[in-house]
Design an enzyme around this catalytic site. Structure first.
Site, short mmCIF file in Angstrom:
data_model
loop_
_atom_site.label_atom_id
_atom_site.label_comp_id
_atom_site.label_asym_id
_atom_site.label_seq_id
_atom_site.Cartn_x
_atom_site.Cartn_y
_atom_site.Cartn_z
N GLU A 120 0.92 -0.88 -0.50
CA GLU A 120 0.32 0.07 -0.08
C GLU A 120 1.01 1.24 -0.19
O GLU A 120 0.55 2.43 0.76
CB GLU A 120 -0.70 0.40 1.38
CG GLU A 120 -1.95 -1.49 1.11
CD GLU A 120 -2.79 -1.08 2.17
OE1 GLU A 120 -3.05 -0.44 3.64
OE2 GLU A 120 -4.54 -1.61 1.83
N GLU A 141 -5.57 -8.34 -1.34
CA GLU A 141 -6.65 -7.94 -0.31
C GLU A 141 -8.22 -7.74 -0.31
O GLU A 141 -8.44 -7.12 -1.20
CB GLU A 141 -5.58 -6.94 0.77
CG GLU A 141 -4.26 -6.95 1.31
CD GLU A 141 -4.18 -6.14 2.46
OE1 GLU A 141 -4.61 -5.50 2.47
OE2 GLU A 141 -2.56 -6.15 2.65
C1 BG6 Z 1 -4.39 -2.79 4.96
C2 BG6 Z 1 -3.02 -3.45 5.17
O1 BG6 Z 1 -4.60 -1.68 4.71
O2 BG6 Z 1 -5.33 -3.67 5.14
C3 BG6 Z 1 -3.22 -4.64 6.06
O3 BG6 Z 1 -2.38 -3.52 4.00
C4 BG6 Z 1 -4.64 -4.01 6.88
O4 BG6 Z 1 -2.09 -5.11 6.52
C5 BG6 Z 1 -5.19 -4.36 6.40
O5 BG6 Z 1 -4.44 -5.33 7.79
C6 BG6 Z 1 -6.93 -4.80 6.87
O6 BG6 Z 1 -6.41 -3.33 7.64
P1 BG6 Z 1 -7.09 -3.76 9.26
O7 BG6 Z 1 -7.04 -2.96 10.40
O8 BG6 Z 1 -8.40 -4.39 9.47
O9 BG6 Z 1 -6.02 -5.15 9.62
#
Ligand code: BG6
Length: 493
Positions: A175, A392
């Site tokens: 990111e 993701e």
């Molecule tokens: C993204 C990141 O921002 O979202 C991850 O690359 C992160 O590292 C994921 O875990 C989900 O966000 P969160 O805060 O729910 O873990």
């Protein structure tokens, strides 16, 4: 559903949220290791020293460091084709600026990659995912210093040479565009001088006047962040070239935070605003990483924000010659932007926006928008025309481990199903989508809050926010469902 035979069905993790073993076998502390547990309502804090009784989620995380064989066997049973993971920079170079790498660290990842190979699972390796050696942060102010480029490339060289033949797919930074968001300077770029301001942590107890001063200081930070970003982009482009010269088979991609927003209304001002926002926070980095040059709109933005980036001779050429092989992004939710004061706000990955009345929200207040995934895949592919991956995606939710070891998570199945259908539609639309690695495939600590309770996995880890639990792994209902999807997906032409 349409998925190509060789579609890379996967799952994703990141070392600082999953691996644990934070000070074992020569590893030293990373920037992430200094962040405490937070919650949806209280920000994670940076602490210089480790405070007695405080929880630092990255220290043990899901303890993959001691469970990797068992975890990879479960991923094999799931039928994964790809496993996204990151390397902890501090396991390879504990301080970051030393000459020789830590052999114990190199050995650990070799064992992990070898284990993955046993199950025919392709690793997708993020070289730096929200961590760097704390020493580099403290001594050099993180990526604000140009010297970081050299340290990063030395680290990349070790990875590219040591794991040749074991890894093919790499991502240079997680990111990367989060680095230019207000208040993410330490978290994303290791900028030590901004360490107390991350994720709103610096605003606790400020009166109105102090708040104004704080906001002004964030504006100053932004200038540093753009300079740091330039160093990261140059480092990334150099890494791409280096990787290709070490192994022409390497496929090296960018990874962008899917800050996916709609205009709140069709008012022309909202349309202009969405264009500006998309360019500035969503497309800015990938425009450089895919197209190899600063975008035309950056000139005006820099002028209006008094940003003057120090570039060295040769930087433009490096950016030009180090474009990425594929584009990847995270996609969880969408929000709206409005030129007028408008309605309720919503939370989301890294940013807040105006609530979209047509969408439902998760338990953590993120709006769920599968159709948006089809839309954004189309938009991005129109712009870049290179292979894409969704690296993701997922639903962070409370789960209940039943006495018989089952976890019933129909909500997660529903979420994944709708997003997979949306990807299938996008492929039908003509998007060259080659892989999908849903987030936190095995439960891990959340990045924003550090909570274990915000679970994304299809595999449950028996640990709570405070590190209590057996750390045993359990298959959730979504595990069996996803296993079926993968098995069927592989059979589809
Ligand atoms: C993204 C990141 O921002 O979202 C991850 O690359 C992160 O590292 C994921 O875990 C989900 O966000 P969160 O805060 O729910 O873990």
């Amino acid at each position: 559903m349409t998925f190509p035979k060789d579609f890379l069905w996967g799952g994703a993790t990141a070392a600082n949220q999953f691996e644990g073993g934070w000070n074992e076998d020569g590893k030293l502390d990373s920037t992430a290791d200094h962040l405490t547990l937070g919650s949806r309502t209280s920000a994670r804090r940076f602490t210089e020293d480790f405070e007695e009784g405080e929880v630092y989620p990255s220290h043990k995380a899901s303890d993959f460091y001691h469970h990797y064989k068992e975890d990879i066997a479960l991923l094999g049973e799931l039928g994964l084709k790809m496993f996204r993971m990151s390397v902890n920079w501090t396991r390879i170079f504990p301080e970051g600026d030393e000459e020789k790498p830590n052999q114990e660290g190199i050995k650990f990842y070799r064992s992990v990659f070898t284990e993955l190979k046993k199950y025919n699972i392709e690793p997708l390796v993020t070289i730096s995912h929200y961590e760097m050696p704390f020493c580099l942060s403290k001594k050099y102010d993180g990526w604000y210093s140009r010297e970081l480029i050299g340290f990063y490339l030395k680290y990349c060289k070790v990875l590219f040479t040591e794991y040749k033949g074991l890894v093919k797919y790499w991502l240079t930074f997680n990111e990367i565009n989060s680095g230019i968001l207000e208040g993410d300077a330490y978290f994303s770029q290791g900028i030590y001088s901004s360490k107390h301001k991350d994720m709103g942590a610096g605003t606790t107890g400020l009166n109105a006047e102090e708040m104004e001063a704080y906001k002004r200081s964030l504006q100053d930070d932004l200038k540093k962040q753009y300079q740091a970003m330039h160093h990261m982009l140059v480092a990334s482009a150099e890494a791409v070239q280096m990787g290709h010269s070490i192994d022409p088979e390497y496929r090296i991609g960018c990874m962008i935070a899917g800050i996916c927003q709609y205009p709140y209304t069709c008012h022309p001002e909202d349309m202009l605003l969405i264009q500006r926002e998309r360019r500035n926070v969503f497309f800015y980095c990938s425009d450089i990483m895919v197209r190899g040059e600063y975008p035309h709109y950056s000139r005006r933005f820099f002028r209006e924000h008094d940003i003057c980036i120090r570039m060295e001779e040769g930087d433009a050429e490096i950016l030009k010659n180090g474009t990425v092989d594929f584009y990847s992004f995270s996609y969880y939710s969408t929000g709206c932007v409005s030129s007028q004061p408008a309605g309720e706000t919503t939370e989301g990955n890294l940013i807040f926006g105006v609530k979209n009345p047509y969408l439902e929200t998760s338990q953590w207040g993120w709006q769920i928008d599968p159709r948006g995934l089809r839309y954004f895949l189309g938009e991005i592919y129109d712009r870049y025309r290179i292979p894409m991956m969704v690296v993701e995606n997922g639903l962070g939710q409370h789960d209940v481990l039943e006495e018989d070891g089952t976890v019933h998570d129909p909500y997660r199945i529903e979420y994944m199903k709708k997003h997979i259908e949306a990807m299938s539609e996008a492929i039908e639309d003509g998007v060259d989508l080659i892989g999908y690695t849903p987030w936190g495939i095995i439960d891990l600590a959340a990045a924003s809050t550090g909570e274990m309770a915000k679970r994304y996995g299809v595999i449950y880890v028996d640990a709570d926010d405070h590190g209590n639990g057996t750390y045993n792994r359990y298959r959730k209902d979504s595990f069996f469902w996803y296993r079926d999807v993968i098995a069927k997906g592989r059979k589809t032409e």
